[in-house]
Design a protein around this motif. Structure first.
Motif, mmCIF file in Angstrom:
data_model
loop_
_atom_site.group_PDB
_atom_site.id
_atom_site.type_symbol
_atom_site.label_atom_id
_atom_site.label_comp_id
_atom_site.label_asym_id
_atom_site.label_seq_id
_atom_site.Cartn_x
_atom_site.Cartn_y
_atom_site.Cartn_z
ATOM 1 N N GLY A 1 36.582 65.497 10.464
ATOM 2 C CA GLY A 1 35.740 64.082 10.774
ATOM 3 C C GLY A 1 35.626 63.289 9.822
ATOM 4 O O GLY A 1 35.911 61.781 10.179
ATOM 5 N N LEU A 2 35.685 63.795 8.604
ATOM 6 C CA LEU A 2 35.755 62.570 7.392
ATOM 7 C C LEU A 2 37.340 61.965 7.498
ATOM 8 O O LEU A 2 37.191 60.775 7.151
ATOM 9 C CB LEU A 2 35.561 63.393 6.264
ATOM 10 C CG LEU A 2 34.419 63.428 5.596
ATOM 11 C CD1 LEU A 2 34.517 64.241 4.335
ATOM 12 C CD2 LEU A 2 33.610 61.935 5.204
ATOM 13 N N THR B 1 36.730 59.024 9.841
ATOM 14 C CA THR B 1 35.822 57.953 9.323
ATOM 15 C C THR B 1 36.335 57.242 8.253
ATOM 16 O O THR B 1 36.321 56.109 8.232
ATOM 17 C CB THR B 1 34.557 58.383 9.233
ATOM 18 O OG1 THR B 1 34.535 59.519 8.463
ATOM 19 C CG2 THR B 1 33.581 58.726 10.491
ATOM 20 N N LEU B 2 37.112 58.276 7.488
ATOM 21 C CA LEU B 2 37.808 57.554 6.386
ATOM 22 C C LEU B 2 38.874 56.354 6.868
ATOM 23 O O LEU B 2 39.144 55.402 6.271
ATOM 24 C CB LEU B 2 38.404 58.358 5.306
ATOM 25 C CG LEU B 2 37.390 59.162 4.562
ATOM 26 C CD1 LEU B 2 38.217 60.239 3.768
ATOM 27 C CD2 LEU B 2 36.731 58.189 3.431
#
Ligand code: SF4
Ligand code: SF4
Lengths: 205, 407
Positions: A50-51, A54-55
């Motif tokens: 998920g990171l 979003t990153l």
């Protein structure tokens, strides 16, 4: 155990595995629940994934220029989205060649208007080809449901909704009522043929 | 001049400077950064309009940074409303109880090196500083330590003081005379209690590795070489990395933010400060953001070398070289060396600390806007069944590693 004891096939879904079904009541079953594996239960892998998403969005939106990032926001008062060509906006009244109002106060539009927001007070005119004109022509833009039926109904292209503007916010309700002058101000000379042939069209051929 | 340095070295002065110049501005900026950053992650623009309508300066919007001032003015100007049936005394006390401890806890964080005002413009003579030779003693007579309290129990003080902060939420929920607020307060206290345990235990492995609880000493032990920092501490297993992940998870739960924002659950389940408005609510809000800064500061200190900039020693940049034991202190000498005045070194190191803290705050915001909220049972499972056993296991491994290294 009937072959169709269950109302749907559990083996196709990720739901609990059915071990046995009660013969008397097919809804009573013995099931086996999946417990997530330890590496899934710790959420670490999912968090990292998920990171990653979003990153990617964050850095692309921060670092890349206006046309290369994902942001779709339009900064409204400075920039505006163009309305589609057939957008129904504020009403306007069209002009005759001499600048007079085209409307002949036939009362079609107040009749068809589902919101009863058009007020017309007809008056006599000396022009025998027209007979009537609206002494008062008011549209309450707060009550208008922007259906466009008035434009459809008008027999002489007098009322239009093609201004491309929507109703402005007002502080008092009565400020939202457009008067004849205001409607005419938005209007322009119509290119439709004035007057037509009248009843003489039957004798044309 | 001695009196000036003495005043500057006074804990009260240092704490005031730390809180007012570094922590409060950073925390209030975070209120803007959070909204803008979340917008950037979600392909929106976020608040970008606040500006002072002055002729020249007003034309630039500074990416909306001034929104935090606008918010502050809005909260101060709001009506100070206290519902009729609340317990007045506790209702007023709760936000203060939430805010004060987090501000106090900053006292143990070293945010820069010790300043020696007399050698501010010259290169610091680290060898003679450690040796304590009488002919150079004049240069080191006054010193300002950029750490408010240097106490042996160090981080234990942090755990103790942050426990107090939890009373803020619980008391707010109870004093509000509102069932939903009370439930929120109960959720808050149960979550805090569960995660405080693993938060403390996950750092014990690092205490074992450093052999100290004192953050200032930890930073000095980590030194200027990044491969000696806590995050890469590696006796047999990546103890530093595991401890970091465990502590970071527990710490996010302590800040009561997504994915662990069950105590507040602003949009739907209603949290303990539902009856609060205006500035009192703002205090809860600010306490949360100060906690973010604080956790970033603790992680920086324990895992990322605190104020140390890679390869920057107290007397300048140095690559290689060796550690010499002088008068019981480790001094880094030799190697490829580029001397720098003490003043510049100090500024660089304070800047490095600030940069690391800001980066970790940013990372916390990334996490907060990436993960969805957990269920209560998942929360408790994670706290008691995963974090707690893992940190206990990590303590054993760290103790074993320590034991083997002594043999
Ligand atoms: S658009 Fe519809 S509601 Fe509005 S004035 Fe015309 S007929 Fe009435
Ligand atoms: S339908 Fe047209 S001509 Fe008839 S009253 Fe309305 S605007 Fe006037």
């Amino acid at each position: 155990m009937g072959a169709h004891a269950t109302d749907h096939d559990d083996s196709e879904t990720d739901g609990p595995k059915v071990l046995s079904v009660s013969p008397r009541n097919p809804r009573v079953r013995t099931i086996q629940i999946h417990r997530p594996a330890p590496q899934d239960a710790s959420f670490l892998a999912a968090t990292a994934k998920g990171l990653g998403v979003t990153l990617r969005h964050f850095f692309k939106n921060v670092l890349r220029g206006k046309d290369h990032n994902y942001i779709e926001t339009v900064e409204y008062p400075e920039k505006k989205v163009d309305y589609p060509e057939r957008f129904r906006g504020l009403h306007r009244l069209m002009h005759r060649d001499d600048g007079a109002v085209r409307c002949v106060a036939c009362m079609c539009c107040p009749t068809v208007c589902p919101a009863h927001c058009i007020t017309i007070v007809p008056a006599q005119t000396d022009d025998k080809g027209i007979e009537k004109f609206p002494a008062v022509f008011e549209i309450d833009e707060l009550r208008c449901v922007v259906c466009g039926l008035c434009v459809e109904a008008c027999p002489c292209d007098a009322i239009r909704m093609d201004t491309g503007e929507h109703a402005k916010p007002v502080e008092e309700r009565h400020d939202a009522v457009m008067t004849k002058d205001a409607l005419l101000e938005l209007g322009a000379r119509s290119t439709a043929v004035q007057g037509g042939e009248g009843a003489a069209w039957r004798e044309r051929k | 001049m001695h009196i000036v340095y003495a005043i500057l070295d006074n804990p009260a002065t240092k704490w005031a400077v730390l809180a007012m110049v570094m922590v409060m501005p950073l925390a209030s900026l975070l209120t803007w950064a959070e909204r803008r950053q979340s917008a950037m992650m979600q392909d929106r623009l976020g608040p970008n309009r606040a500006r002072i309508p002055w002729p020249v300066v007003g034309r630039t919007r500074l990416w909306g940074i001034l929104h935090f001032i606008a918010d502050a003015i809005k909260m101060i100007a709001k009506e100070d409303f206290v519902p009729g049936s609340v317990h007045r005394g506790l209702f007023v006390l709760a936000p203060i109880l939430a805010l004060a401890p987090v501000l106090v806890a900053f006292a143990i964080i070293p945010f820069g090196p010790t300043i020696y005002p007399h050698s501010f413009t010259s290169v610091l003579d680290t060898y003679h500083l450690a040796a304590g030779s009488p002919e150079t003693a004049a240069a080191f007579t006054d010193s300002i330590r950029l750490q408010v309290f240097q106490v042996e129990f160090g981080l234990i003080f942090y755990f103790a003081i942050l426990t107090l902060a939890n009373y803020g939420g619980t008391i707010a929920g109870w004093a509000s005379y509102n069932k939903w607020a009370l439930l929120g307060g109960l959720r808050s206290s149960s979550q805090m209690m569960s995660y405080e345990v693993s938060m403390g235990l996950s750092l014990i492995a690092m205490f074992l590795i450093w052999g100290t609880l004192e953050p200032g000493a930890m930073v000095q032990l980590q030194g200027s070489e990044p491969w000696k920092w806590g995050i890469v501490a590696w006796p047999f297993v990546p103890i530093g990395l595991i401890s970091f992940v465990l502590f970071f998870t527990a710490a996010i739960a302590e800040t009561k933010r997504a994915p662990f924002d069950l105590p507040e659950g602003e949009p739907e389940i209603i949290g303990y400060f539902v009856e609060y408005s205006g500035l009192r609510w703002g205090m809860f809000f600010l306490a949360e953001f100060i906690e973010i800064v604080f956790i970033a500061a603790v992680i920086t200190t324990v895992f990322f070398g605190g104020y140390q900039l890679p390869f920057l020693d107290a007397d300048g940049f140095r690559f290689g070289g060796e550690w010499v034991l002088v008068n019981g202190q480790q001094v880094h000498l030799g190697g490829a060396f580029a001397p720098l005045p003490h003043g510049i070194v100090t500024a660089l190191q304070i800047g490095a600390f600030g940069a690391k803290v800001i980066l970790l705050c940013w990372f916390q915001l990334m996490i907060r806007w990436t993960l969805p909220r957990m269920r209560v049972d998942q929360l408790m499972n994670l706290g008691w069944k995963i974090l707690l056993p893992s940190s206990l296991g990590l303590i054993m491994i760290a103790a074993l590693a320590k034991l083997i290294s002594f043999l």
